[in-house]
Design an enzyme around this catalytic site. Structure first.
Site, PDB file in Angstrom:
ATOM      1  N   ASP A 252     106.364 -53.066  10.448  1.00 19.53           N
ATOM      2  CA  ASP A 252     106.616 -51.724  10.953  1.00 19.53           C
ATOM      3  C   ASP A 252     105.351 -51.154  11.597  1.00 19.53           C
ATOM      4  O   ASP A 252     104.239 -51.412  11.124  1.00 19.53           O
ATOM      5  CB  ASP A 252     107.061 -50.821   9.798  1.00 19.53           C
ATOM      6  CG  ASP A 252     107.764 -49.572  10.267  1.00 19.53           C
ATOM      7  OD1 ASP A 252     108.019 -49.435  11.483  1.00 19.53           O
ATOM      8  OD2 ASP A 252     108.068 -48.703   9.420  1.00 19.53           O
TER       9      ASP A 252
ATOM     10  N   GLU B 184     120.777 -52.555  13.466  1.00 21.98           N
ATOM     11  CA  GLU B 184     120.659 -51.195  13.978  1.00 21.98           C
ATOM     12  C   GLU B 184     119.770 -51.110  15.212  1.00 21.98           C
ATOM     13  O   GLU B 184     119.910 -50.197  16.043  1.00 21.98           O
ATOM     14  CB  GLU B 184     120.135 -50.259  12.887  1.00 21.98           C
ATOM     15  CG  GLU B 184     121.075 -50.041  11.712  1.00 21.98           C
ATOM     16  CD  GLU B 184     121.099 -51.190  10.710  1.00 21.98           C
ATOM     17  OE1 GLU B 184     122.003 -51.206   9.845  1.00 21.98           O
ATOM     18  OE2 GLU B 184     120.226 -52.079  10.792  1.00 21.98           O
TER      19      GLU B 184
ATOM     20  N   GLY C  11     105.442 -49.771  17.631  1.00 19.97           N
ATOM     21  CA  GLY C  11     105.542 -48.725  18.642  1.00 19.97           C
ATOM     22  C   GLY C  11     104.460 -47.675  18.492  1.00 19.97           C
ATOM     23  O   GLY C  11     103.853 -47.239  19.482  1.00 19.97           O
ATOM     24  N   ARG C  12     104.199 -47.268  17.258  1.00 18.27           N
ATOM     25  CA  ARG C  12     103.162 -46.261  17.020  1.00 18.27           C
ATOM     26  C   ARG C  12     101.776 -46.785  17.383  1.00 18.27           C
ATOM     27  O   ARG C  12     100.943 -46.050  17.908  1.00 18.27           O
ATOM     28  CB  ARG C  12     103.185 -45.820  15.549  1.00 18.27           C
ATOM     29  CG  ARG C  12     104.175 -44.712  15.257  1.00 18.27           C
ATOM     30  CD  ARG C  12     104.312 -44.480  13.778  1.00 18.27           C
ATOM     31  NE  ARG C  12     105.163 -45.488  13.153  1.00 18.27           N
ATOM     32  CZ  ARG C  12     105.307 -45.610  11.840  1.00 18.27           C
ATOM     33  NH1 ARG C  12     104.647 -44.818  11.027  1.00 18.27           N
ATOM     34  NH2 ARG C  12     106.108 -46.523  11.341  1.00 18.27           N
TER      35      ARG C  12
ATOM     36  N   LEU D 188     105.193 -74.825   4.790  1.00 19.53           N
ATOM     37  CA  LEU D 188     105.682 -73.453   4.774  1.00 19.53           C
ATOM     38  C   LEU D 188     106.981 -73.371   5.554  1.00 19.53           C
ATOM     39  O   LEU D 188     107.121 -74.010   6.600  1.00 19.53           O
ATOM     40  CB  LEU D 188     104.641 -72.518   5.420  1.00 19.53           C
ATOM     41  CG  LEU D 188     105.064 -71.057   5.634  1.00 19.53           C
ATOM     42  CD1 LEU D 188     105.139 -70.319   4.303  1.00 19.53           C
ATOM     43  CD2 LEU D 188     104.103 -70.348   6.588  1.00 19.53           C
TER      44      LEU D 188
ATOM     45  N   ARG E  44     110.479 -47.500   2.363  1.00 22.86           N
ATOM     46  CA  ARG E  44     111.920 -47.688   2.234  1.00 22.86           C
ATOM     47  C   ARG E  44     112.270 -49.120   2.619  1.00 22.86           C
ATOM     48  O   ARG E  44     111.496 -49.815   3.260  1.00 22.86           O
ATOM     49  CB  ARG E  44     112.677 -46.687   3.102  1.00 22.86           C
ATOM     50  CG  ARG E  44     112.329 -46.726   4.579  1.00 22.86           C
ATOM     51  CD  ARG E  44     113.111 -45.690   5.374  1.00 22.86           C
ATOM     52  NE  ARG E  44     112.723 -45.701   6.777  1.00 22.86           N
ATOM     53  CZ  ARG E  44     111.764 -44.957   7.303  1.00 22.86           C
ATOM     54  NH1 ARG E  44     111.079 -44.130   6.522  1.00 22.86           N
ATOM     55  NH2 ARG E  44     111.471 -45.021   8.601  1.00 22.86           N
TER      56      ARG E  44
ATOM     57  N   HIS F 110     104.728 -54.575  20.233  1.00 22.19           N
ATOM     58  CA  HIS F 110     105.504 -55.737  19.792  1.00 22.19           C
ATOM     59  C   HIS F 110     104.797 -57.040  20.168  1.00 22.19           C
ATOM     60  O   HIS F 110     104.772 -57.993  19.384  1.00 22.19           O
ATOM     61  CB  HIS F 110     106.902 -55.700  20.416  1.00 22.19           C
ATOM     62  CG  HIS F 110     107.707 -54.505  20.020  1.00 22.19           C
ATOM     63  ND1 HIS F 110     107.936 -54.164  18.709  1.00 22.19           N
ATOM     64  CD2 HIS F 110     108.333 -53.552  20.770  1.00 22.19           C
ATOM     65  CE1 HIS F 110     108.680 -53.065  18.660  1.00 22.19           C
ATOM     66  NE2 HIS F 110     108.923 -52.673  19.900  1.00 22.19           N
TER      67      HIS F 110
END
Length: 229
Positions: free
Chosen positions: A16, A63, A19-20, A127, A179, A33
């Site tokens: 996460d 989503e 974009g920020r 891995l 979350r 990204h």
């Protein structure tokens, strides 16, 4: 780099903050990204070094299809390009590559790139790197329940897309958010969580090692009473 005391078998990451990261630098969101690919590479190499056997990353949710079309198209191009570019690194490091999710929504070209890389790296033993792409936890449970009902079975787990893969011991989320965001809802039942403020493009080996050290300090009981001995 010092090896953490207790190594999880499976680490999963909610990547996460791309974009920020870009917006903080006055750049287009997609630049974040692209930079995030470097973080995936760094963490993959760290997993091989430390002995983590499974690394999964939440790359694109069901989503996320609702994002602007230009951003989605660019993201898919970045993923396809990254798969091509990382082929040699995966082979060199003994990394097996897999993609899990609702692949019916992906383009034919991207699915072909995925199939090629999955087949080419099938022998990787150090891995398993899992890319969750077009995935959501609710979708996963629903499709598993539908298939289970069709076959008259009574155990849901073999029908999840993660069948045969150990549940994540540790889930890391970057960027300060706390979350699960519809991710691995079934599989995360007993996972340990580490939330970090670092934005994903800035997350590198030192950040990963710190998260593993935090995991090593946890007392995992799985609902049982701690042994007093």
């Amino acid at each position: 780099m010092e090896r953490p005391a207790k190594i999880p078998t499976h680490v999963s990451i909610i990547m996460d903050g791309n974009g920020r990261w870009a917006q903080n630098r006055g750049l287009e969101r997609v630049r974040g990204h692209a930079e995030g690919v470097e973080s995936v590479r760094a963490v993959t190499e760290a997993c091989v070094e430390f002995g983590v056997k499974y690394l999964s990353v939440f790359a694109f949710s069901e989503e996320n299809w609702g994002r602007p079309e230009t951003e989605v198209d660019t993201l898919m191009k970045i993923m396809a390009s990254s798969m091509k570019n990382e082929y040699g690194t995966f082979i060199k490091n003994g990394v097996r590559f897999r993609v899990l999710g609702n692949r019916a929504r992906l383009s034919d070209g991207l699915n072909k790139a995925i199939d090629f890389l999955e087949d080419a790296t099938a022998g990787g033993e150090n891995l398993t790197l899992i890319l969750f792409l077009s995935y959501s936890g609710k979708w996963d449970i629903q499709q598993a329940a539908d298939r289970m009902a069709e076959e008259g079975a009574h155990d849901l787990e073999p029908y999840l897309v993660t069948a045969g893969i150990p549940d994540p011991d540790l889930i890391i989320r970057t960027s300060g958010e706390k979350r699960l965001s519809n991710y691995l809802l079934w599989q995360a039942a007993y996972s340990e969580f580490v939330f970090v403020d670092t934005l994903w493009p800035d997350f590198r080996k030192d950040s990963f090692r710190a998260a593993l050290q935090e995991y090593a300090s946890r007392d995992r009981r799985f609902g049982k009473v701690k042994d007093s001995k």
